[in-house]
Design a protein around this motif. Structure first.
Motif, PDB file in Angstrom:
ATOM      1  N   ILE A  40       1.197  -1.634  -0.135  1.00 20.95           N
ATOM      2  CA  ILE A  40       0.879  -1.379   1.274  1.00 20.95           C
ATOM      3  C   ILE A  40       1.508  -0.057   1.710  1.00 20.95           C
ATOM      4  O   ILE A  40       0.874   0.760   2.391  1.00 20.95           O
ATOM      5  N   GLY A  41       2.744   0.174   1.278  1.00 24.09           N
ATOM      6  CA  GLY A  41       3.407   1.436   1.587  1.00 24.09           C
ATOM      7  C   GLY A  41       2.727   2.626   0.935  1.00 24.09           C
ATOM      8  O   GLY A  41       2.623   3.701   1.535  1.00 24.09           O
ATOM      9  N   GLU A  42       2.255   2.430  -0.287  1.00 24.70           N
ATOM     10  CA  GLU A  42       1.519   3.508  -0.970  1.00 24.70           C
ATOM     11  C   GLU A  42       0.265   3.878  -0.187  1.00 24.70           C
ATOM     12  O   GLU A  42      -0.029   5.054   0.025  1.00 24.70           O
ATOM     13  N   LYS A  43      -0.469   2.861   0.203  1.00 21.20           N
ATOM     14  CA  LYS A  43      -1.730   3.107   0.920  1.00 21.20           C
ATOM     15  C   LYS A  43      -1.475   3.694   2.306  1.00 21.20           C
ATOM     16  O   LYS A  43      -2.254   4.509   2.796  1.00 21.20           O
ATOM     17  N   ALA A  44      -0.362   3.299   2.927  1.00 17.32           N
ATOM     18  CA  ALA A  44      -0.054   3.754   4.284  1.00 17.32           C
ATOM     19  C   ALA A  44       0.496   5.173   4.333  1.00 17.32           C
ATOM     20  O   ALA A  44       0.731   5.684   5.423  1.00 17.32           O
ATOM     21  N   GLY A  45       0.687   5.805   3.210  1.00 15.74           N
ATOM     22  CA  GLY A  45       1.169   7.184   3.261  1.00 15.74           C
ATOM     23  C   GLY A  45       2.033   7.594   2.091  1.00 15.74           C
ATOM     24  O   GLY A  45       2.359   8.770   1.945  1.00 15.74           O
ATOM     25  N   GLY A  46       2.432   6.651   1.271  1.00 11.87           N
ATOM     26  CA  GLY A  46       3.286   6.980   0.139  1.00 11.87           C
ATOM     27  C   GLY A  46       2.613   7.893  -0.865  1.00 11.87           C
ATOM     28  O   GLY A  46       3.232   8.828  -1.387  1.00 11.87           O
ATOM     29  N   ILE A  47       1.353   7.665  -1.130  1.00  9.21           N
ATOM     30  CA  ILE A  47       0.625   8.510  -2.085  1.00  9.21           C
ATOM     31  C   ILE A  47       0.437   9.902  -1.498  1.00  9.21           C
ATOM     32  O   ILE A  47       0.557  10.906  -2.204  1.00  9.21           O
ATOM     33  N   ARG A  48       0.193   9.975  -0.219  1.00  6.56           N
ATOM     34  CA  ARG A  48       0.031  11.273   0.444  1.00  6.56           C
ATOM     35  C   ARG A  48       1.319  12.097   0.314  1.00  6.56           C
ATOM     36  O   ARG A  48       1.291  13.292   0.014  1.00  6.56           O
ATOM     37  N   ARG A  49       2.473  11.441   0.494  1.00  5.60           N
ATOM     38  CA  ARG A  49       3.753  12.146   0.347  1.00  5.60           C
ATOM     39  C   ARG A  49       3.976  12.589  -1.100  1.00  5.60           C
ATOM     40  O   ARG A  49       4.504  13.670  -1.347  1.00  5.60           O
ATOM     41  N   LEU A  50       3.578  11.748  -2.043  1.00  6.22           N
ATOM     42  CA  LEU A  50       3.699  12.133  -3.455  1.00  6.22           C
ATOM     43  C   LEU A  50       2.810  13.319  -3.788  1.00  6.22           C
ATOM     44  O   LEU A  50       3.191  14.191  -4.563  1.00  6.22           O
ATOM     45  N   LYS A  51       1.605  13.340  -3.206  1.00  7.36           N
ATOM     46  CA  LYS A  51       0.697  14.477  -3.428  1.00  7.36           C
ATOM     47  C   LYS A  51       1.323  15.783  -2.974  1.00  7.36           C
ATOM     48  O   LYS A  51       1.160  16.819  -3.620  1.00  7.36           O
ATOM     49  N   GLN A  52       2.054  15.736  -1.885  1.00  6.51           N
ATOM     50  CA  GLN A  52       2.691  16.935  -1.355  1.00  6.51           C
ATOM     51  C   GLN A  52       3.772  17.466  -2.300  1.00  6.51           C
ATOM     52  O   GLN A  52       4.094  18.647  -2.267  1.00  6.51           O
ATOM     53  N   MET A  59       1.607  12.074 -10.798  1.00  4.04           N
ATOM     54  CA  MET A  59       1.216  11.437 -12.066  1.00  4.04           C
ATOM     55  C   MET A  59       2.320  10.530 -12.599  1.00  4.04           C
ATOM     56  O   MET A  59       2.052   9.425 -13.068  1.00  4.04           O
ATOM     57  N   ARG A  60       3.558  10.986 -12.527  1.00  2.00           N
ATOM     58  CA  ARG A  60       4.676  10.193 -13.038  1.00  2.00           C
ATOM     59  C   ARG A  60       4.838   8.898 -12.241  1.00  2.00           C
ATOM     60  O   ARG A  60       4.971   7.811 -12.809  1.00  2.00           O
ATOM     61  N   ALA A  61       4.801   9.014 -10.929  1.00  2.00           N
ATOM     62  CA  ALA A  61       4.950   7.833 -10.073  1.00  2.00           C
ATOM     63  C   ALA A  61       3.777   6.880 -10.260  1.00  2.00           C
ATOM     64  O   ALA A  61       3.966   5.659 -10.372  1.00  2.00           O
ATOM     65  N   GLY A  62       2.570   7.429 -10.307  1.00  2.00           N
ATOM     66  CA  GLY A  62       1.386   6.585 -10.486  1.00  2.00           C
ATOM     67  C   GLY A  62       1.415   5.842 -11.808  1.00  2.00           C
ATOM     68  O   GLY A  62       1.135   4.641 -11.862  1.00  2.00           O
ATOM     69  N   LYS A  63       1.774   6.538 -12.870  1.00  2.00           N
ATOM     70  CA  LYS A  63       1.836   5.903 -14.187  1.00  2.00           C
ATOM     71  C   LYS A  63       2.847   4.760 -14.201  1.00  2.00           C
ATOM     72  O   LYS A  63       2.567   3.674 -14.695  1.00  2.00           O
ATOM     73  N   ARG A  64       4.014   5.019 -13.635  1.00  2.22           N
ATOM     74  CA  ARG A  64       5.068   3.998 -13.612  1.00  2.22           C
ATOM     75  C   ARG A  64       4.626   2.772 -12.803  1.00  2.22           C
ATOM     76  O   ARG A  64       4.816   1.634 -13.228  1.00  2.22           O
ATOM     77  N   ARG A  65       4.001   2.987 -11.659  1.00  2.39           N
ATOM     78  CA  ARG A  65       3.598   1.871 -10.801  1.00  2.39           C
ATOM     79  C   ARG A  65       2.432   1.092 -11.393  1.00  2.39           C
ATOM     80  O   ARG A  65       2.380  -0.137 -11.282  1.00  2.39           O
ATOM     81  N   ILE A  66       1.525   1.785 -12.030  1.00  2.39           N
ATOM     82  CA  ILE A  66       0.406   1.099 -12.687  1.00  2.39           C
ATOM     83  C   ILE A  66       0.916   0.287 -13.873  1.00  2.39           C
ATOM     84  O   ILE A  66       0.476  -0.850 -14.095  1.00  2.39           O
ATOM     85  N   GLU A  67       1.861   0.832 -14.619  1.00  6.74           N
ATOM     86  CA  GLU A  67       2.428   0.100 -15.758  1.00  6.74           C
ATOM     87  C   GLU A  67       3.133  -1.172 -15.305  1.00  6.74           C
ATOM     88  O   GLU A  67       3.056  -2.201 -15.981  1.00  6.74           O
ATOM     89  N   ARG A  68       3.827  -1.114 -14.161  1.00  6.69           N
ATOM     90  CA  ARG A  68       4.478  -2.328 -13.649  1.00  6.69           C
ATOM     91  C   ARG A  68       3.451  -3.393 -13.315  1.00  6.69           C
ATOM     92  O   ARG A  68       3.636  -4.576 -13.623  1.00  6.69           O
ATOM     93  N   ALA A  69       2.362  -2.988 -12.673  1.00  6.40           N
ATOM     94  CA  ALA A  69       1.304  -3.955 -12.342  1.00  6.40           C
ATOM     95  C   ALA A  69       0.689  -4.521 -13.621  1.00  6.40           C
ATOM     96  O   ALA A  69       0.422  -5.727 -13.704  1.00  6.40           O
ATOM     97  N   ASP A  70       0.485  -3.674 -14.634  1.00  8.35           N
ATOM     98  CA  ASP A  70      -0.070  -4.150 -15.906  1.00  8.35           C
ATOM     99  C   ASP A  70       0.888  -5.112 -16.606  1.00  8.35           C
ATOM    100  O   ASP A  70       0.458  -6.077 -17.240  1.00  8.35           O
TER     101      ASP A  70
END
Length: 151
Positions: A40-52, A59-70
């Motif tokens: 929820i935090g990612e969708k609410a703006g966390g990804i936007r802050r990471l993009k900046q 890429m590093r944050a996304g990979k780590r978070r996707i791996e946790r979900a997997d």
């Protein structure tokens, strides 16, 4: 075939595994719910802050978070299956002896662990798919904008 000692030892090992499996399932369910809050935090703006912060950070944050979900997606159903099979041995043995109270307890434990394992796995699966979509879109927008990699 096998000696009685071998079966006794095998039974003792599996009996000892039931409680850690149940605790692990509860931890995975809590982790899955925690990951929902993070998503929820990612969708609410966390990804936007990471993009900046740049493509590498994103890429590093996304990979780590996707791996946790997997990780949740794969291990939770396995633990649920273990929690299903472990009490069925004593439950079937109790059925043979006519002790329906033990059979009932074993069946409840078996079904409960299955449901919790599948629930945590489903949450992990949905989070993994959503995160893949979100992070892919964020990376694509960086590429389309022509941002230079930094960070």
């Amino acid at each position: 075939m096998f000696s009685g000692t071998t079966f006794y030892l095998l039974h003792q090992i599996t009996t000892l595994l039931l409680e850690p499996v149940v605790w692990a399932l509860l931890i995975f369910l809590a982790l899955a719910l925690y990951e929902c809050g993070l998503a929820i935090g990612e969708k609410a703006g966390g990804i936007r802050r990471l993009k900046q912060q740049g493509r590498k950070v994103l890429m590093r944050a996304g990979k780590r978070r996707i791996e946790r979900a997997d990780f949740i997606t794969r291990l939770s159903p396995m633990l649920g299956l273990m929690g299903t099979l472990i009490p069925l041995g004593p439950g079937l043995s109790a059925l043979g002896e006519g002790d329906f109270a033990i059979l009932t307890t074993a069946m409840i434990a078996a079904f409960d662990t299955t449901v919790v394992g599948l629930l945590a796995g489903m949450i992990g699966f949905v989070l993994g798919r959503l995160r893949r979509r979100w992070y892919d879109a964020a990376l694509e927008s960086l590429v389309l904008r022509g941002d230079k990699p930094h960070g």
